[in-house]
Design a protein around this motif. Structure first.
Motif, PDB file in Angstrom:
ATOM      1  N   ILE A 198      12.063   0.311   6.302  1.00 15.00           N
ATOM      2  CA  ILE A 198      13.042  -0.482   7.149  1.00 15.00           C
ATOM      3  C   ILE A 198      14.249  -1.066   6.195  1.00 15.00           C
ATOM      4  CG2 ILE A 198      11.823  -2.514   7.681  1.00 15.00           C
ATOM      5  CD1 ILE A 198      13.161  -2.498  10.657  1.00 15.00           C
TER       6      ILE A 198
ATOM      7  N   ILE B 132       5.596  -0.750  16.319  1.00 15.62           N
ATOM      8  CA  ILE B 132       5.681  -0.022  14.941  1.00 15.62           C
ATOM      9  C   ILE B 132       4.510   0.689  14.701  1.00 15.62           C
ATOM     10  CG2 ILE B 132       5.586  -0.678  12.505  1.00 15.62           C
ATOM     11  CD1 ILE B 132       7.501  -3.176  13.084  1.00 15.62           C
TER      12      ILE B 132
ATOM     13  N   ILE C 149       0.947  -1.048   0.049  1.00 14.45           N
ATOM     14  CA  ILE C 149      -0.234   0.000   0.111  1.00 14.45           C
ATOM     15  C   ILE C 149       0.787   1.279  -0.038  1.00 14.45           C
ATOM     16  CG2 ILE C 149      -1.596   1.448   1.419  1.00 14.45           C
ATOM     17  CD1 ILE C 149      -2.824  -1.401   2.233  1.00 14.45           C
TER      18      ILE C 149
ATOM     19  N   CYS D 299      14.770   3.755   7.060  1.00 14.23           N
ATOM     20  CA  CYS D 299      14.527   3.924   8.459  1.00 14.23           C
ATOM     21  C   CYS D 299      13.563   3.033   9.076  1.00 14.23           C
ATOM     22  CB  CYS D 299      13.797   5.648   8.317  1.00 14.23           C
ATOM     23  SG  CYS D 299      13.138   6.075  10.034  1.00 14.23           S
TER      24      CYS D 299
HETATM   25  P1  NAI Z   1       3.541  -4.750   3.492  1.00  8.73           P
HETATM   26  O1  NAI Z   1       4.133  -5.466   4.179  1.00  8.73           O
HETATM   27  O2  NAI Z   1       3.581  -4.898   2.023  1.00  8.73           O
HETATM   28  O3  NAI Z   1       4.147  -3.569   3.519  1.00  8.73           O
HETATM   29  C1  NAI Z   1       4.758  -2.831   4.914  1.00  8.73           C
HETATM   30  C2  NAI Z   1       6.108  -2.058   4.738  1.00  8.73           C
HETATM   31  O4  NAI Z   1       6.418  -1.547   5.860  1.00  8.73           O
HETATM   32  C3  NAI Z   1       6.862  -3.311   4.340  1.00  8.73           C
HETATM   33  O5  NAI Z   1       7.751  -2.675   3.023  1.00  8.73           O
HETATM   34  C4  NAI Z   1       7.979  -3.200   5.472  1.00  8.73           C
HETATM   35  O6  NAI Z   1       9.507  -3.134   4.969  1.00  8.73           O
HETATM   36  C5  NAI Z   1       7.971  -2.004   6.231  1.00  8.73           C
HETATM   37  N1  NAI Z   1       8.165  -1.836   7.651  1.00  8.73           N
HETATM   38  C6  NAI Z   1       8.062  -2.983   8.397  1.00  8.73           C
HETATM   39  N2  NAI Z   1       8.381  -2.560   9.650  1.00  8.73           N
HETATM   40  C7  NAI Z   1       8.947  -1.201   9.419  1.00  8.73           C
HETATM   41  C8  NAI Z   1       9.582  -0.336  10.311  1.00  8.73           C
HETATM   42  N3  NAI Z   1       9.885  -0.909  11.722  1.00  8.73           N
HETATM   43  N4  NAI Z   1      10.081   0.708   9.946  1.00  8.73           N
HETATM   44  C9  NAI Z   1       9.843   1.008   8.550  1.00  8.73           C
HETATM   45  N5  NAI Z   1       9.169   0.306   7.835  1.00  8.73           N
HETATM   46  C10 NAI Z   1       8.555  -0.837   8.142  1.00  8.73           C
HETATM   47  O7  NAI Z   1       1.970  -4.306   4.076  1.00  8.73           O
HETATM   48  P2  NAI Z   1       0.779  -3.472   3.421  1.00  8.73           P
HETATM   49  O8  NAI Z   1      -0.358  -4.745   3.276  1.00  8.73           O
HETATM   50  O9  NAI Z   1       1.063  -3.031   2.302  1.00  8.73           O
HETATM   51  O10 NAI Z   1       0.207  -2.797   4.723  1.00  8.73           O
HETATM   52  C11 NAI Z   1       0.560  -1.339   4.777  1.00  8.73           C
HETATM   53  C12 NAI Z   1      -0.103  -0.648   6.090  1.00  8.73           C
HETATM   54  O11 NAI Z   1      -1.778  -0.790   5.570  1.00  8.73           O
HETATM   55  C13 NAI Z   1       0.052  -1.384   7.110  1.00  8.73           C
HETATM   56  O12 NAI Z   1      -0.095  -0.495   8.038  1.00  8.73           O
HETATM   57  C14 NAI Z   1      -0.957  -2.515   7.331  1.00  8.73           C
HETATM   58  O13 NAI Z   1      -1.094  -2.720   8.752  1.00  8.73           O
HETATM   59  C15 NAI Z   1      -2.233  -1.520   6.655  1.00  8.73           C
HETATM   60  N6  NAI Z   1      -3.349  -2.448   6.325  1.00  8.73           N
HETATM   61  C16 NAI Z   1      -3.066  -3.379   5.511  1.00  8.73           C
HETATM   62  C17 NAI Z   1      -4.283  -4.084   4.935  1.00  8.73           C
HETATM   63  C18 NAI Z   1      -4.330  -5.043   3.864  1.00  8.73           C
HETATM   64  O14 NAI Z   1      -5.106  -5.818   3.547  1.00  8.73           O
HETATM   65  N7  NAI Z   1      -3.137  -5.118   2.916  1.00  8.73           N
HETATM   66  C19 NAI Z   1      -5.576  -4.153   5.780  1.00  8.73           C
HETATM   67  C20 NAI Z   1      -5.646  -2.963   6.700  1.00  8.73           C
HETATM   68  C21 NAI Z   1      -4.604  -2.243   7.272  1.00  8.73           C
END
Ligand code: NAI
Length: 250
Positions: free
Chosen positions: A39, A114, A19, A63
């Motif tokens: 990260i 996080i 996202i 970061c």
């Molecule tokens: P994703 O796993 O594809 O992306 C998350 C990113 O955050 C990754 O690139 C990861 O390396 C980075 N990350 C992890 N720990 C970190 C840290 N300590 N510092 C900086 N970066 C860090 O996940 P997605 O699905 O794109 O999710 C993005 C956001 O949307 C998240 O907050 C998730 O909880 C939220 N979300 C996603 C949903 C979904 O269905 N995909 C549904 C509801 C919420």
């Protein structure tokens, strides 16, 4: 609708994938200069490179949002290279699912940190610039899981907490021209999700629960973020926009 985001500088945490990656593309297409941060340094640099290849202005800074020092470095780099941040999207998030009785302290701390500490540290670091400019946007990516998902006490608590954080901060920041909102996605099909071996089953089960009858795409979320980041949304603050296809609790 003209969003008028031309020339704004946007920082999206966790924008190396999913996202967050789509959000930086959407904001860049609307005319923003982009700070890609993750990260995972490799994915951050790759995303920034892809943005530049597409003709956009972008830098990458690795970061970990839970580290005060790394967040300070990130904001300093953005200031130096792009002249300060107008839009902050607190998007970084992880899951470490498990029933509470079996959950380790590490799983609890890492997920909640996080989500919540990350939003706290990043917001605290960028807000002084926004307050000075009398214009700013903070957009926190929460989740429909804030209503409570079994196996996700850590994640649900973090995402519900982020809504309280949003409401409190919106009240502190309104007089400085800064709005603070949350977006709560439902099930969004990210590339990472599509690659899961059990994705077809997951998709079928999830779709059955969504009133509109299909699952969301990252662009459904980034469109909502771009709207909240724009002047069109200037009178919206402290709210949570559910982008869930009509699914709420259950
Ligand atoms: P994703 O796993 O594809 O992306 C998350 C990113 O955050 C990754 O690139 C990861 O390396 C980075 N990350 C992890 N720990 C970190 C840290 N300590 N510092 C900086 N970066 C860090 O996940 P997605 O699905 O794109 O999710 C993005 C956001 O949307 C998240 O907050 C998730 O909880 C939220 N979300 C996603 C949903 C979904 O269905 N995909 C549904 C509801 C919420």
């Amino acid at each position: 609708m003209e969003l008028n985001l031309q020339g704004r500088v946007a920082l999206v945490t966790g924008s190396g994938s999913g996202i967050g990656r789509d959000t930086v593309f959407k904001l860049a297409e609307e005319g923003c200069k982009i700070v890609v941060s993750d990260i995972n340094a490799g994915s951050a640099h790759e995303t920034a490179e892809d943005l530049r290849k597409a003709g956009h202005e972008a830098i990458a800074v690795a970061c970990d949002v839970t580290s005060e020092d790394e967040v300070a470095h990130l904001v300093a780099q953005a200031q130096q290279q792009l002249g300060g941040i107008d839009i902050l999207v607190n998007n970084a998030g992880i899951v470490k699912d498990g029933y509470l009785t079996k959950m380790t302290e590490q799983s609890w701390d890492s997920v909640v940190d996080i989500i919540l500490k990350g939003a706290f540290l990043c917001s605290r670091a960028v807000l002084p610039q926004m307050m000075e400019k009398k214009w700013g946007r903070v957009i926190n990516i929460s989740s429909r899981s804030l209503f409570g998902n079994p196996g996700q006490t850590n994640y649900s608590a973090g995402k519900a907490g982020l809504v309280g954080f949003t409401r409190a901060l919106a009240q502190e920041q309104g007089r400085f021209g800064v709005t603070v909102n949350a977006v709560a996605p439902g099930f969004i099909m990210t590339p990472g999700m599509r690659n899961l071996p059990h994705f077809p089953k997951l998709q079928e089960a999830a779709t059955a629960k969504v009133p509109v009858g299909f699952l969301g795409e990252p662009r459904d979320i980034s469109n909502a973020v771009a709207f909240l980041a724009s002047d069109v949304a200037r009178y919206i603050s402290g709210t949570t926009l559910f982008v869930t296809g009509g699914r709420y609790s259950g």
